[in-house]
Design an enzyme around this catalytic site. Structure first.
Site, PDB file in Angstrom:
ATOM      1  N   GLU D  96      32.983  24.945 -69.349  1.00 17.52           N
ATOM      2  CA  GLU D  96      32.429  23.595 -69.503  1.00 17.52           C
ATOM      3  C   GLU D  96      32.689  23.031 -70.911  1.00 17.52           C
ATOM      4  O   GLU D  96      32.046  22.063 -71.313  1.00 17.52           O
ATOM      5  CB  GLU D  96      30.919  23.593 -69.228  1.00 17.52           C
ATOM      6  CG  GLU D  96      30.543  23.729 -67.755  1.00 17.52           C
ATOM      7  CD  GLU D  96      29.044  23.511 -67.548  1.00 17.52           C
ATOM      8  OE1 GLU D  96      28.681  22.678 -66.715  1.00 17.52           O
ATOM      9  OE2 GLU D  96      28.236  24.183 -68.222  1.00 17.52           O
ATOM     10  N   HIS D 115      25.099  22.345 -75.399  1.00 12.80           N
ATOM     11  CA  HIS D 115      24.774  22.264 -73.972  1.00 12.80           C
ATOM     12  C   HIS D 115      23.839  23.414 -73.643  1.00 12.80           C
ATOM     13  O   HIS D 115      24.144  24.572 -73.942  1.00 12.80           O
ATOM     14  CB  HIS D 115      26.050  22.348 -73.127  1.00 12.80           C
ATOM     15  CG  HIS D 115      25.766  22.507 -71.663  1.00 12.80           C
ATOM     16  ND1 HIS D 115      24.797  21.778 -71.008  1.00 12.80           N
ATOM     17  CD2 HIS D 115      26.316  23.328 -70.719  1.00 12.80           C
ATOM     18  CE1 HIS D 115      24.766  22.136 -69.731  1.00 12.80           C
ATOM     19  NE2 HIS D 115      25.672  23.075 -69.530  1.00 12.80           N
ATOM     20  N   HIS D 117      20.150  24.797 -71.015  1.00 11.75           N
ATOM     21  CA  HIS D 117      19.345  24.668 -69.794  1.00 11.75           C
ATOM     22  C   HIS D 117      17.894  24.944 -70.167  1.00 11.75           C
ATOM     23  O   HIS D 117      17.224  25.785 -69.577  1.00 11.75           O
ATOM     24  CB  HIS D 117      19.842  25.653 -68.730  1.00 11.75           C
ATOM     25  CG  HIS D 117      21.314  25.730 -68.600  1.00 11.75           C
ATOM     26  ND1 HIS D 117      22.090  26.616 -69.326  1.00 11.75           N
ATOM     27  CD2 HIS D 117      22.184  24.995 -67.867  1.00 11.75           C
ATOM     28  CE1 HIS D 117      23.373  26.432 -69.025  1.00 11.75           C
ATOM     29  NE2 HIS D 117      23.461  25.461 -68.150  1.00 11.75           N
ATOM     30  N   HIS D 185      20.682  20.365 -63.570  1.00  8.61           N
ATOM     31  CA  HIS D 185      21.529  21.230 -64.381  1.00  8.61           C
ATOM     32  C   HIS D 185      20.954  21.582 -65.755  1.00  8.61           C
ATOM     33  O   HIS D 185      20.642  22.729 -66.015  1.00  8.61           O
ATOM     34  CB  HIS D 185      22.899  20.551 -64.507  1.00  8.61           C
ATOM     35  CG  HIS D 185      23.908  21.346 -65.275  1.00  8.61           C
ATOM     36  ND1 HIS D 185      25.204  20.928 -65.443  1.00  8.61           N
ATOM     37  CD2 HIS D 185      23.821  22.515 -65.924  1.00  8.61           C
ATOM     38  CE1 HIS D 185      25.855  21.838 -66.178  1.00  8.61           C
ATOM     39  NE2 HIS D 185      25.041  22.795 -66.475  1.00  8.61           N
TER      40      HIS D 185
END
Lengths: 253, 253, 253, 253
Positions: D96, D115, D117, D185
Site C-alpha cells: 500500500e 497509515h 488501523h 479500513h
C-alpha cells in the site's frame, strides 16, 4: 505566564519572607504526587501540581516546566502568587502557572492545586451532563462540577489559561468547588494538601468512567444532598493507605 | 466498628471455644485471595475478605485494617461474630467489619464474605437496571442482584456500613442471594469458600462490563430461570484451574 | 464428553491409522497458539484449541484439560473424531471436546477448531444485534455471525455443550460460517490452520469492541457483500507478520 | 504497488538526485516513531510511516514491509514518489506504499505520512458521525475528519489502497485535511514532521475514545471554528516533552 501577570505589582505577596529551602516532607510529597499522577494515568506530559508554602503562604512550590513523570526534588522551584520564580534565572516555567497563583489568592483554604487533562473528564468538559458523585469518596464533586467556558472571558480562540483575566474567570467558575472542568481542555482541582488533591484527581477519573457506564444503563442515582454534606464533614478513612499503595505502584512502574 | 456493635453482648458466639492458630490452608488461601483480588482489580485499598473458622464457626479470620495487596499471613487475625478481636490489643480493625459478623450470624451457609468497590459494579449500584447473569458461571447473580439502600435504615448520610442496624439492613437486602450491591458504595459477596467468593467477585466484575456493552447493542437476553437453576445445582468445572492461574499472575504482578 | 458420545461406535474414524508422534511444526504451533490466545486475552482458563492431524484426518490434537496459558508440547494428546483419546489412560480431558470431533466430521475444510469465551463476544451472544465485519480482515464474519441457542436442542438448562445432540445442534448453527456464537456462553471458531483460527479469534474480539463503540455513534456501515466476497477470496497479506509479533509478546509476557 | 503505479513514468521525480545515506536524525526519528506508535497501540503489525527526504523531496524513507515494532535503522529504505525503491533488489515492500507517493506528490507541505488501523478510529470509519476535536491539541481534525469510501473509485471489493486510482481518490478525499478515515479500513495522517504525525496519531486515538464517551452523555460541544483556527495558527507547547516521554516508555516496554 502572560505579560500582564508578570508585571502586575503583587498585592498580597510582596511583604512575605521569601521561602528558602522547602520543607523536606512537602518536597517529597510533591515529587511523589507527580509520579503517582503519571502512573495512575490522570496526568500526561503537560499537567502540573503545586503546593503552597506552609511557612510563607504567599509562595507556592511547583516543578519546572517538564513531564511530571520525570520530576525529582531538584526540579521543584518556588514562585510568588504573581507566579514569578523566587530565584533569579529560572526560565523553564509552565506558561499556565497563572492558574496556581490566582487560586491561592482567591482561596485561602487551598494548599495544593492541580491542572490536568484526565482522559475521562474530557467528555464532561464538552457536555451539558454534569460530573456528579457516584460514591461517598467522590462527594467533593458536590451537586456537580462546574464547567469553565473560556469564551466567557474572551473569544480569541486560545483554550489555554494564559492571562490573568482568564485565570480569574476560571477562579470565578471554580467558586467554592473542589474541581472545575475547562471546556475543550481539562480540569483544575484544589485541596487542603497535596495528598488530598492527588486522591481527588484519581477518584474524579474513576467516577467519570463509572458515570458514563451508568448512563448507558439508564437514569443514574447520584449521592443525595445529605450524603454529600455528610461526606464533606467527615474525614476520609485512612487515606494514607491508598497513598502508600499508589506510591508503591508508581515506584515499581 | 460502631460503639454499639462492639459493646453489644454476644448472643451467639460467647460460648464457643476461641480459635488458636488458624488452619494453615485457610490462612494461605486468605492471603492468596487478598493478592488475587488486588491483582485482578476487583478490590482497591479499602476492601476486605474474611473466612469463617471451620472448627469454631462463631469466629472468623480477616486481615488487620490495611491494603489487601500487602496482606501476609501474620496480618490475619480472628474476630468473634460480634466483630471483637479474639486477641487483646488488636486495634487496627476494619471499621466496616460489622458486615462480616452479621452475615455469618444470619447465613450459616456463608463461610467467606467479601466487601469491595469493584469498578464496573458501581454503575449498577446507582441504577434501576439490575445486574443479571450473561453466562452460566454468573448464575449466582440469579434473577438480578439486589441493591441495599442505606436510607432504608437511616438518613444520616453516611454511606458506610458502620452500625449493627445498617449491617442488619444489608443482611436483609442480601437475603438468600450471593451478592448485594450497596447504593453509592460497592458490593458484598458471600460464598461457601474463600475461593468461591474470589471467583464470584471476578466473574461479577466481568459480567457487569459485558452487560453494559450488551445494553449498547439493544435488549439483552439473560440466562433463563431454568439455566440459573441448573447452574446453581451444578458444581463448577475445575475451579482450581482458574484459581491457580490467577495466583500465578498475582505472584508475578 | 457425554456417555453417549464416548460409547457411540465410530462411523468415520475406526479404520484410520492411529497417529503416532505429531508433526513437530503442528505441535509447536498448537503450543504457541495456546500462549498467544492467553496473552491476547481471548481465551481464559477454560477454552481449548485443536488441530486435525494432517496425515490422519480422523484424528485431532488437543491439550489435556488445563489452562491454555500453561500448555507445553508434552500436554498435547491425540483424540479420534469420537473424542476418545488415542493413548489408553488419558483421563484429563476437556468435557466439551465433543465440539471438536463433531466439527471435524461435518466440516472437512476445518483443520483447526477453537472454543473460547472472548470477553467482547459475550454481549453479542445475548443480543439480537449480529456481529458483523467492520474491516476487511474481519470479512470471515460474513453477513453476521450466527448464534447457537442450546434451547433449540434441549431445555435442561445446561449451557455447556456436552452431548452429541448439543454438538450437532452447534454444528448446524455454524453451517458454512467460520464463527458461531453460543447464547449465554461463548464462541466456536474454525479455520484451515491453527494460525488462521488464532488470527480470527483476535480479530473477532477487536471487531466486537469496535462495533459496540460504533453503535454508540449511530447506524453502522458494515462491509458490503462484494467486499466480504472479495476478502474471502483473497489471501491475507503476510499473516506471518502478526503471528510472529503476537508470539514475541506472549513469550515476553 | 499496482502494476500501473510501478510502470507509470515519473512526472515529478525523474530528475531528482538519488538520496544516498539518510540524515541520521531523520533515520533515528523514523525508527523511534515506529516504536512509539507500536507501544502506544495506534499501529498494529500492518501500518507504516514514511518521511520525505529533506534534501531530495522527490524521495521518501520508509521501512521494509515488516512489523513496525521490530523496525531498526537498517530496515529503512528510500523510494521515489512512484514508490519504486531506489536501491535495486529491494523486494520486501509495503503493497500500500502508493499512498505515500501520491500524498507527497499532491501535498508539498507533507513531510511525513502515516497509515494505520488505530482501534478507536475504526468506529468513525463506518459511521455518519464525524470525528471532531474535543480539545485544542486535536484541532488538526478541523470541522471533522473526512471519510474516503473506496467505492467512489471502484467497486471491486478490495478495501486496500493498491492502485494509483485508489490512492488518488484517497488524496482527493484528504484534500487539505491532516487526517482522512478510510471506510472499513483505517486512517491516513500527514504532517510537517515525523514527530507531528506521531503526535497526531496518538491524539486522534484518544480524541476518538473521548468523543464516543461524550456521545453517551448527550450532545457534544466541540471546538468552535475560531478555536480551531487559533490552534492551527499556534505552535504546540513544547511537543518535545511528550515525544521524549513516549520514547522512554517505548524503550522500556
Amino acid at each position: 505566564m502572560s505579560a500582564d501577570a508578570s508585571k502586575r505589582p503583587s498585592a498580597t505577596g510582596s511583604a512575605a519572607a521569601l521561602p528558602g529551602t522547602p520543607d523536606p516532607a512537602l518536597l517529597e510529597d510533591l515529587v511523589t504526587a507527580n509520579q503517582i499522577l503519571s502512573d495512575q494515568g490522570v496526568i500526561d506530559a503537560y499537567g502540573h501540581i503545586s503546593a503552597r508554602d506552609p511557612d510563607s503562604p504567599q509562595h507556592y512550590w511547583i516543578s519546572r516546566s517538564m513531564a511530571p513523570a520525570l520530576v525529582t526534588a531538584s526540579d521543584i522551584i518556588a514562585c510568588d502568587l504573581d507566579n514569578n520564580p523566587v530565584r533569579a534565572g529560572e526560565t523553564r516555567l509552565f506558561f499556565e502557572r497563572v492558574i496556581h497563583g490566582e487560586i491561592y489568592k482567591a482561596r485561602p483554604d487551598a494548599t495544593a492545586v492541580l491542572h490536568n487533562h484526565s482522559p475521562s473528564l474530557i467528555p464532561f468538559c464538552n457536555s451539558d451532563t454534569r460530573l456528579r458523585p457516584m460514591v461517598g469518596s467522590a462527594a467533593f464533586l458536590g451537586e456537580g462540577a462546574p464547567v469553565f467556558d473560556i469564551r466567557s472571558v474572551d473569544e480569541e480562540g486560545d483554550l489555554n489559561v494564559c492571562t490573568m483575566a482568564q485565570a480569574r474567570g476560571l477562579v470565578q467558575a471554580l467558586g467554592r468547588h473542589s474541581l472545575v472542568l475547562l471546556r475543550g481542555h481539562g480540569a483544575v482541582l484544589v485541596g487542603d494538601s497535596i495528598r488530598q488533591v492527588v486522591r481527588r484527581a484519581i477518584i474524579a477519573e474513576t467516577n467519570a468512567r463509572q458515570q458514563i457506564q451508568a448512563a448507558i444503563l439508564g437514569p443514574v442515582h447520584f449521592l443525595t444532598p445529605s450524603e454529600i454534606e455528610f461526606a464533606r464533614r467527615s474525614k476520609p478513612k485512612d487515606p494514607e493507605r491508598a497513598w502508600q499503595l499508589w506510591k508503591r505502584r508508581a515506584m515499581r512502574g
